[in-house]
Enzyme design. Sequence first.
Site, PDB file in Angstrom:
ATOM      1  N   GLU A  25       0.843  -1.210   0.000  1.00  0.00           N
ATOM      2  CA  GLU A  25       0.000   0.000   0.000  1.00  0.00           C
ATOM      3  C   GLU A  25       0.876   1.258   0.000  1.00  0.00           C
ATOM      4  O   GLU A  25       0.558   2.250  -0.659  1.00  0.00           O
ATOM      5  CB  GLU A  25      -0.936   0.021   1.220  1.00  0.00           C
ATOM      6  CG  GLU A  25      -1.908  -1.146   1.307  1.00  0.00           C
ATOM      7  CD  GLU A  25      -3.013  -1.151   0.250  1.00  0.00           C
ATOM      8  OE1 GLU A  25      -3.029  -0.265  -0.621  1.00  0.00           O
ATOM      9  OE2 GLU A  25      -3.841  -2.076   0.288  1.00  0.00           O
ATOM     10  N   ARG A  29       0.843   3.810  -3.234  1.00  0.00           N
ATOM     11  CA  ARG A  29       0.215   5.104  -2.955  1.00  0.00           C
ATOM     12  C   ARG A  29       1.261   6.195  -2.725  1.00  0.00           C
ATOM     13  O   ARG A  29       1.230   7.248  -3.365  1.00  0.00           O
ATOM     14  CB  ARG A  29      -0.712   4.994  -1.731  1.00  0.00           C
ATOM     15  CG  ARG A  29      -1.846   4.012  -1.992  1.00  0.00           C
ATOM     16  CD  ARG A  29      -2.752   3.817  -0.789  1.00  0.00           C
ATOM     17  NE  ARG A  29      -3.575   2.627  -0.990  1.00  0.00           N
ATOM     18  CZ  ARG A  29      -4.859   2.522  -0.683  1.00  0.00           C
ATOM     19  NH1 ARG A  29      -5.506   3.520  -0.140  1.00  0.00           N
ATOM     20  NH2 ARG A  29      -5.519   1.400  -0.900  1.00  0.00           N
ATOM     21  N   ASP A 158      -5.096 -10.054  -8.131  1.00  0.00           N
ATOM     22  CA  ASP A 158      -5.425  -9.135  -9.234  1.00  0.00           C
ATOM     23  C   ASP A 158      -4.234  -8.435  -9.902  1.00  0.00           C
ATOM     24  O   ASP A 158      -3.935  -8.634 -11.083  1.00  0.00           O
ATOM     25  CB  ASP A 158      -6.473  -8.092  -8.785  1.00  0.00           C
ATOM     26  CG  ASP A 158      -6.149  -7.405  -7.448  1.00  0.00           C
ATOM     27  OD1 ASP A 158      -5.110  -7.725  -6.821  1.00  0.00           O
ATOM     28  OD2 ASP A 158      -6.932  -6.536  -7.017  1.00  0.00           O
ATOM     29  N   GLU A 294     -12.093   0.331 -10.374  1.00  0.00           N
ATOM     30  CA  GLU A 294     -11.712  -0.560 -11.491  1.00  0.00           C
ATOM     31  C   GLU A 294     -12.573  -0.421 -12.751  1.00  0.00           C
ATOM     32  O   GLU A 294     -12.039  -0.420 -13.870  1.00  0.00           O
ATOM     33  CB  GLU A 294     -11.697  -2.026 -11.025  1.00  0.00           C
ATOM     34  CG  GLU A 294     -10.564  -2.361 -10.050  1.00  0.00           C
ATOM     35  CD  GLU A 294     -10.798  -1.866  -8.626  1.00  0.00           C
ATOM     36  OE1 GLU A 294     -11.972  -1.532  -8.294  1.00  0.00           O
ATOM     37  OE2 GLU A 294      -9.833  -1.790  -7.844  1.00  0.00           O
TER      38      GLU A 294
HETATM   39  C1  DMJ Z   1      -6.252   0.168  -5.055  1.00  0.00           C
HETATM   40  O1  DMJ Z   1      -5.458   0.366  -3.946  1.00  0.00           O
HETATM   41  C2  DMJ Z   1      -5.459  -0.471  -6.170  1.00  0.00           C
HETATM   42  O2  DMJ Z   1      -6.108  -0.272  -7.383  1.00  0.00           O
HETATM   43  C3  DMJ Z   1      -5.231  -1.941  -5.930  1.00  0.00           C
HETATM   44  O3  DMJ Z   1      -4.566  -2.564  -7.009  1.00  0.00           O
HETATM   45  C4  DMJ Z   1      -6.545  -2.640  -5.692  1.00  0.00           C
HETATM   46  N1  DMJ Z   1      -7.335  -2.009  -4.684  1.00  0.00           N
HETATM   47  C5  DMJ Z   1      -7.478  -0.579  -4.652  1.00  0.00           C
HETATM   48  C6  DMJ Z   1      -8.689  -0.025  -5.363  1.00  0.00           C
HETATM   49  O4  DMJ Z   1      -9.801  -0.799  -5.373  1.00  0.00           O
END
Ligand code: DMJ
Length: 394
Positions: A25, A29, A158, A294
Amino acid sequence: EFEEARKWVANDLVFDKNVDVNLFESTIRILGGLLSTYHLSGDSLFLEKAKDIGNRLMPAFKTPSKIPYSDVNIGRGTAHPPRWTSDSTVAEVTSIQLEFRELSRLTGDEKFQKAVDEVMKHVHTLSGKNDGLVPMFINTNSGQFTHLGVYTLGARADSYYEYLLKQWIQGGKKENELLEDYMRAIEGVKKHLLQRSEPKKLTFVGELAHGHFSAKMDHLVCFLPGTLALGAHNGLAADHMKLAETLIETCYQMYAQVETGLSPEIVHFNLHAQKGHKDVEIKPADRHNLLRPETVESLFYMYRFTGDKKYQDWGWEILQNFNRYTRVPTGGYTSINNVQNPSNPEPRDKMESFFLGETLKYMFLLFSDDIDLINLDKYIFNTEAHPLPIWVPA
Ligand code: DMJ
């Protein structure tokens, strides 16, 4: 506003703190955001801060297998896995590469890139994959996948798939192992995870657990049409674009078939037609909406690459519904508990930072017709929607 934010970064963004942060994270970020701001502004303050947080995250890689731990204390320089396990999440350890590789390129210090490239090389050789699909956990001691046999394109896996393609593009389309793993994985998706729902025959991406197919799809999976379209734009199989077109329709229906016009966190698709039932079913535990990006992200890619205005229209509808059901009169937006109850969606009093970082940014880009507003042949978006330069632009 930028000057105000810059002042805050200069004076108040201090990383010398005795605090545990999540490696993934913080990378996508904070490090991603700082690197991107450095490129867009040319202001070296942001690169200095990126170097600082990058160095403070590096202790995470000091593990027996070199697969990083999930948590780092950025003040003390110590790292550890979660309390209950020595496993890390596959998506987390394989979705920090764009940022660390860029940090090496900018600083000339190769240690950042070396650490994350090693993770990818290791995962490339691992057994336990199913036609390119990966399990959700990896052990930091042994370096092996754990909890074998469960495959999803949703939570915990994902962005592994997203970053295979994006690293290949970032590096100038030379790193063949990344491309191989990506192409194989998409074949794996086609073979094991695609099904069609009833009554509308929507193609969706389900999950596989020990040979059993489940018609469950996380909203998170809706990154996939955008990623497939980006791959096709970069010369990969044209049938990836066809699949992207069918999947984005499904993601749109995950909004359109719901009472508020907003998608829940997870849907289950009906495989058999039943009178009075739609394609999408929602379980009570899954009916929240966290303002996730998404679908809007994929709508942006689809519009950029096709010019089909229906994608803008769908995005506009979604924005109207965010405004109707999640906007807070005193300012900002909030996650809601119940997308099925328009008269009381139950606001949570919480706005995730990805709503500003991703959802609204992709909306902004979707509604613009200026292809030079972050040109996709020059920039690659990290998984938190922070654009980073492609090293060898097309
Ligand atoms: C975000 O922090 C990123 O896109 C991550 O890959 C998946 N989850 C969240 C948004 O849903």
